[in-house]
Design a protein around this motif. Structure first.
Motif, short mmCIF file in Angstrom:
data_model
loop_
_atom_site.label_atom_id
_atom_site.label_comp_id
_atom_site.label_asym_id
_atom_site.label_seq_id
_atom_site.Cartn_x
_atom_site.Cartn_y
_atom_site.Cartn_z
N VAL A 1 68.48 52.64 31.59
CA VAL A 1 68.69 53.43 32.81
C VAL A 1 69.43 54.71 32.47
O VAL A 1 69.09 55.80 32.94
CB VAL A 1 69.47 52.61 33.87
CG1 VAL A 1 69.89 53.50 35.04
CG2 VAL A 1 68.63 51.45 34.38
N ALA A 2 70.44 54.60 31.60
CA ALA A 2 71.20 55.78 31.20
C ALA A 2 70.33 56.81 30.50
O ALA A 2 70.54 58.03 30.62
CB ALA A 2 72.37 55.37 30.29
N SER A 3 69.33 56.34 29.76
CA SER A 3 68.46 57.26 29.04
C SER A 3 67.24 57.69 29.86
O SER A 3 66.45 58.51 29.40
CB SER A 3 67.99 56.62 27.73
OG SER A 3 67.21 55.47 27.99
N GLY A 4 67.09 57.12 31.05
CA GLY A 4 65.99 57.54 31.92
C GLY A 4 64.68 56.83 31.68
O GLY A 4 63.67 57.15 32.34
N VAL A 5 64.65 55.86 30.79
CA VAL A 5 63.42 55.10 30.57
C VAL A 5 63.11 54.26 31.80
O VAL A 5 61.96 54.13 32.22
CB VAL A 5 63.55 54.20 29.32
CG1 VAL A 5 62.34 53.28 29.18
CG2 VAL A 5 63.71 55.06 28.07
N GLY B 1 77.08 49.12 22.89
CA GLY B 1 77.34 50.42 22.28
C GLY B 1 76.20 50.89 21.41
O GLY B 1 75.81 52.06 21.45
N THR B 2 75.65 49.99 20.61
CA THR B 2 74.55 50.36 19.72
C THR B 2 73.32 50.79 20.50
O THR B 2 72.69 51.81 20.20
CB THR B 2 74.21 49.19 18.78
OG1 THR B 2 75.39 48.82 18.03
CG2 THR B 2 73.11 49.57 17.81
N GLU B 3 72.96 50.01 21.53
CA GLU B 3 71.79 50.36 22.33
C GLU B 3 72.03 51.64 23.13
O GLU B 3 71.12 52.46 23.30
CB GLU B 3 71.43 49.21 23.27
CG GLU B 3 70.86 48.01 22.55
CD GLU B 3 70.33 46.94 23.49
OE1 GLU B 3 69.46 46.17 23.08
OE2 GLU B 3 70.78 46.90 24.66
N THR B 4 73.25 51.83 23.62
CA THR B 4 73.57 53.05 24.37
C THR B 4 73.43 54.28 23.49
O THR B 4 72.80 55.27 23.87
CB THR B 4 75.00 52.97 24.94
OG1 THR B 4 75.07 51.90 25.89
CG2 THR B 4 75.38 54.27 25.64
N ALA B 5 74.03 54.24 22.29
CA ALA B 5 73.93 55.37 21.38
C ALA B 5 72.48 55.63 20.99
O ALA B 5 72.01 56.78 20.95
CB ALA B 5 74.77 55.11 20.13
N ALA B 6 71.72 54.56 20.70
CA ALA B 6 70.33 54.70 20.27
C ALA B 6 69.47 55.31 21.38
O ALA B 6 68.68 56.24 21.12
CB ALA B 6 69.77 53.34 19.87
N CYS B 7 69.60 54.80 22.60
CA CYS B 7 68.77 55.28 23.70
C CYS B 7 69.12 56.70 24.12
O CYS B 7 68.23 57.53 24.36
CB CYS B 7 68.89 54.33 24.90
SG CYS B 7 68.14 52.70 24.64
N LEU B 8 70.41 57.03 24.19
CA LEU B 8 70.80 58.38 24.62
C LEU B 8 70.51 59.41 23.53
O LEU B 8 70.20 60.57 23.83
CB LEU B 8 72.28 58.39 25.00
CG LEU B 8 72.59 57.73 26.35
CD1 LEU B 8 74.09 57.63 26.56
CD2 LEU B 8 71.95 58.50 27.49
N GLN B 9 70.60 59.00 22.26
CA GLN B 9 70.24 59.94 21.19
C GLN B 9 68.77 60.32 21.29
O GLN B 9 68.39 61.47 21.10
CB GLN B 9 70.55 59.32 19.82
CG GLN B 9 70.34 60.26 18.64
CD GLN B 9 68.90 60.28 18.13
OE1 GLN B 9 68.15 59.33 18.35
NE2 GLN B 9 68.51 61.37 17.48
N ARG B 10 67.92 59.35 21.59
CA ARG B 10 66.50 59.64 21.78
C ARG B 10 66.28 60.59 22.95
O ARG B 10 65.43 61.49 22.89
CB ARG B 10 65.72 58.33 22.03
CG ARG B 10 65.36 57.58 20.76
CD ARG B 10 64.56 56.33 21.09
NE ARG B 10 63.36 56.65 21.87
CZ ARG B 10 62.20 57.04 21.33
NH1 ARG B 10 62.09 57.14 20.01
NH2 ARG B 10 61.15 57.29 22.10
N LEU B 11 67.07 60.41 24.01
CA LEU B 11 66.96 61.31 25.17
C LEU B 11 67.29 62.74 24.79
O LEU B 11 66.52 63.67 25.09
CB LEU B 11 67.89 60.83 26.29
CG LEU B 11 68.01 61.77 27.50
CD1 LEU B 11 66.71 61.83 28.28
CD2 LEU B 11 69.16 61.32 28.41
N THR B 12 68.42 62.95 24.11
CA THR B 12 68.82 64.32 23.76
C THR B 12 67.88 64.92 22.71
O THR B 12 67.61 66.12 22.73
CB THR B 12 70.27 64.35 23.23
OG1 THR B 12 70.41 63.44 22.13
CG2 THR B 12 71.25 63.96 24.33
#
Length: 455
Positions: free
Chosen positions: A54-58, A177-188
């Motif tokens: 959700v944080a990454s918009g997927v 934390g790992t999934e958050t960093a991974a998903c948001l990095q893909r977004l940016t």
């Protein structure tokens, strides 16, 4: 039986454990056998493992918030609020409603499933400047915040400001934390292509953890695989490191490094809800110490489960406690409902036993690592298992359809970079989302239940 004499069952919390308990009670109890009440600030069940998406918009926020009122047969009374204290002697739960009214809710049987809150430490500036990843509002807010940093960096003429807005720090090397960093990095990484004035090399993600390994539960091989995937994407991983202090425009690591950043996401574990401390009962690392039947020894009609209960893990033995995972919470919810019914009918309570089915970690795109039933998987097979597990665990067909549609749309059309308006002029941080200061002390609970003493 009339309403006055029916036993009152009070369930606190609408997470995996609480909702499964209520659904089981409704199915197995006749309407005149007991009254069931649920205390929750939101009339939905949140599927927490998918918050990073959700944080990454997927995924859209609505897709992982399953309404508690969809069923036409739903007869449970819902109190919109949060439990802030329990008086075991008087059998009263103190509830603060969403309008800040404090009410006393009596019960005959209480099921405590209030979940957990983000674990914080006495680090200067942490609660004032960090974001959490524990609620739907936080996930939606973080998405807006991250995209706004790209917008502001693109508009800025100051190279120092631009650099600080394009660095992001995630603390916590567990699953969240790992999934958050991974998903948001893909977004940016995808979004920066729409900002021709920004140098993609300026965007830097940092994932730090005080532990020597990422997600040690996965084992050395899968943990190393996940670490290699993240490093290949450009995420800088620092282990054996934490935060010394946090400010509005920079973060200081314990190894002395100072990182200019406007984004600090704190996912360094969880602790039991502060509600547990109001009971004055024995705890294990903050979690309520219960028997294997999930009842509180020495108290009549008190049950606890999920993140806030130290439930013995009989499948592992050796004094192990069940980890705070969704698969345990779901099964504990059904099991504790059966034990409440057994207690109500004067039958024997049964101990909870469940062997862990494995772990899944979705790193976004086609990247994932999974360990179902002890089998180590990477890449597309791991991704299929991870998403298949999450999809099957969603409670309703409507939720499953929404999530699958979102996944397919994202795979075909890619990301979108729309800010939805959660990013207000007044910044909101970790302390603004979880209301951890709303709970009463045991003394305040007794005073609320017994009323003011006569002068």
């Amino acid at each position: 039986m009339n309403t006055v004499t029916r036993p009152r069952i009070l369930v606190v919390g609408a997470g995996f454990a609480g909702v499964e308990c209520v659904r089981r009670l409704e199915r197995k109890l006749s309407p005149d056998e007991a009254d069931v009440t649920l205390v929750t600030p939101f009339a939905y069940q949140l599927y927490l493992p998918l918050l990073p998406q959700v944080a990454s918009g997927v995924l859209t926020p609505q897709s992982i918030a399953v309404s508690l009122r969809r069923s036409k047969k739903y007869r449970t009374r819902i109190i919109p609020g949060g439990a802030i204290g329990v008086d075991l002697k008087s059998k009263v739960c103190v509830v603060r409603t969403i309008t800040d009214e404090i009410v006393n809710e009596p019960y005959d049987y209480i099921v405590l499933a209030p979940g957990s809150i983000t674990r914080t430490f006495d680090i200067p500036g942490l609660t004032d400047h960090a974001f959490g990843m524990k609620t739907l509002a936080e996930a939606a807010y973080i998405r807006d915040h991250v995209i706004s940093q790209l917008d502001l960096a693109d508009a800025s003429q100051d190279p120092v400001e631009r650099a600080s807005r394009l660095q992001f720090v995630v603390v916590g090397g567990g699953y969240a934390g790992t999934e958050t960093a991974a998903c948001l990095q893909r977004l940016t990484h995808a979004a920066v292509k729409r900002y021709p004035r920004l140098d993609p090399s300026l965007i830097k993600w940092h994932l730090i953890d005080i532990a020597p390994k990422l997600m040690p539960e996965l084992g050395d091989k899968l943990g190393s695989s996940a670490q290699e995937i993240l490093r290949r994407r450009g995420i800088e991983i620092s282990l054996g490191t934490s935060i010394a202090k946090a400010g509005p425009e920079e973060v200081t690591f314990t190894d002395g490094r100072v990182i200019p950043t406007r984004t600090l996401i704190w996912t360094a574990g969880v602790v039991a809800s502060p509600l547990i401390a109001t009971l004055g009962a024995e705890t294990v690392k903050g979690r309520l110490a219960v028997a294997s039947e999930m009842n509180l020894p020495g108290e009549d009609g008190v049950f606890a489960l999920g993140d806030s209960a130290a439930v013995p893990d009989l499948a592992k033995g050796d004094g192990a406690m069940c980890p705070p995972t969704a698969q345990h919470a779901l099964r504990q919810g059904r099991h504790v409902a059966d034990n409440v019914i057994a207690s109500l009918r004067g039958q024997v309570l049964k101990p909870y036993v469940h062997k862990d089915l494995g772990l899944v970690v979705d790193l976004g795109g086609t990247d994932a690592v999974s360990k179902p039933l002890g089998i180590e998987l990477r890449g597309l097979p791991a991704q299929a298992v991870a998403r298949g597990y999450h999809w099957s665990a969603l409670r309703t067909n409507v939720a499953k359809t929404r999530v699958m549609t979102n996944w397919l749309l994202n795979a075909v059309a890619g990301d979108d970079f729309v800010r939805t308006g959660f990013q207000a002029r007044k910044a909101a941080r970790l302390k603004d989302f979880e209301y951890s200061d709303a709970y009463l002390t045991p003394e305040q609970v007794r005073e609320q239940v017994e009323g003011p003493r006569p002068q």
